[in-house]
Motif scaffolding. Structure first.
Motif, short mmCIF file in Angstrom:
data_model
loop_
_atom_site.label_atom_id
_atom_site.label_comp_id
_atom_site.label_asym_id
_atom_site.label_seq_id
_atom_site.Cartn_x
_atom_site.Cartn_y
_atom_site.Cartn_z
N TYR A 14 0.87 -1.27 0.13
CA TYR A 14 0.05 0.01 -0.12
C TYR A 14 0.76 1.40 0.13
O TYR A 14 0.32 2.24 -0.03
N MET A 17 0.19 3.75 -2.71
CA MET A 17 -0.94 4.38 -2.84
C MET A 17 -1.07 5.43 -1.84
O MET A 17 -1.43 6.61 -1.96
N GLU A 121 -7.33 5.57 -7.40
CA GLU A 121 -7.12 4.38 -6.65
C GLU A 121 -8.64 3.38 -7.23
O GLU A 121 -8.67 2.38 -6.57
#
Length: 161
Positions: A14, A17, A121
């Motif tokens: 992650y 992101m 996203e």
């Protein structure tokens, strides 16, 4: 109990992101990296509360948004040349995207965050509403207004429908 390996796995999965989302708020790489660090420190402190991978992703987005907003409130923000920052950013692959990315970062935060979550996203409006604790109709309105602003900024060069 949280281990170094668990945090490393979370960062691997992650991290990009979190960094991209932080960048859309902070508008420069250094501040985004500070947010990144703060977010993963918070994850280390609260890892026992994370239920699964999807919960972790949502939790990281929510914490990233909150950390960014808190930093923006506390920073005496200096004017930076966002265009130069985007040219050298690893998230920009082509010069063609430069204008779009610059236009997105110039939007007010409330529009920038929904554009990022929707387009970058891949979240649906219902999920964005849940993450940002807003009504779904509000998210759709923010996206529509953001698209209109981007359309005007980019003078019709790109299709945002």
């Amino acid at each position: 109990m949280c281990t170094k390996e668990q945090i490393q796995l979370a960062m691997d999965e992650y991290g990009n992101m979190v960094l991209r989302l932080a960048y859309t708020y902070m508008k420069n790489q250094h501040d985004a990296e500070d947010v990144f660090q703060d977010v993963f420190i918070k994850l280390y402190e609260h890892m026992d509360r994370i239920q699964n991978g999807e919960h972790m992703k949502a939790w990281l987005i929510r914490v990233t948004v909150n950390v960014c907003k808190n930093k923006l409130k506390s920073f005496t923000h200096r004017k930076m040349d966002a265009y130069e920052e985007w040219i050298h950013s690893p998230s920009v692959d082509h010069r063609d995207r430069f204008e779009v990315m610059s236009a997105v970062t110039s939007l007010p935060v409330k529009y920038r965050e929904v554009v990022h979550l929707f387009y970058y996203e891949g979240y649906q409006t219902k999920e964005i509403a849940r993450l940002l604790k807003k009504r779904e109709s509000t998210v759709r309105s923010l996206l529509a207004r953001a698209r209109e602003m981007l359309k005007n900024k980019l003078k019709g060069e790109y299709d945002f429908a």
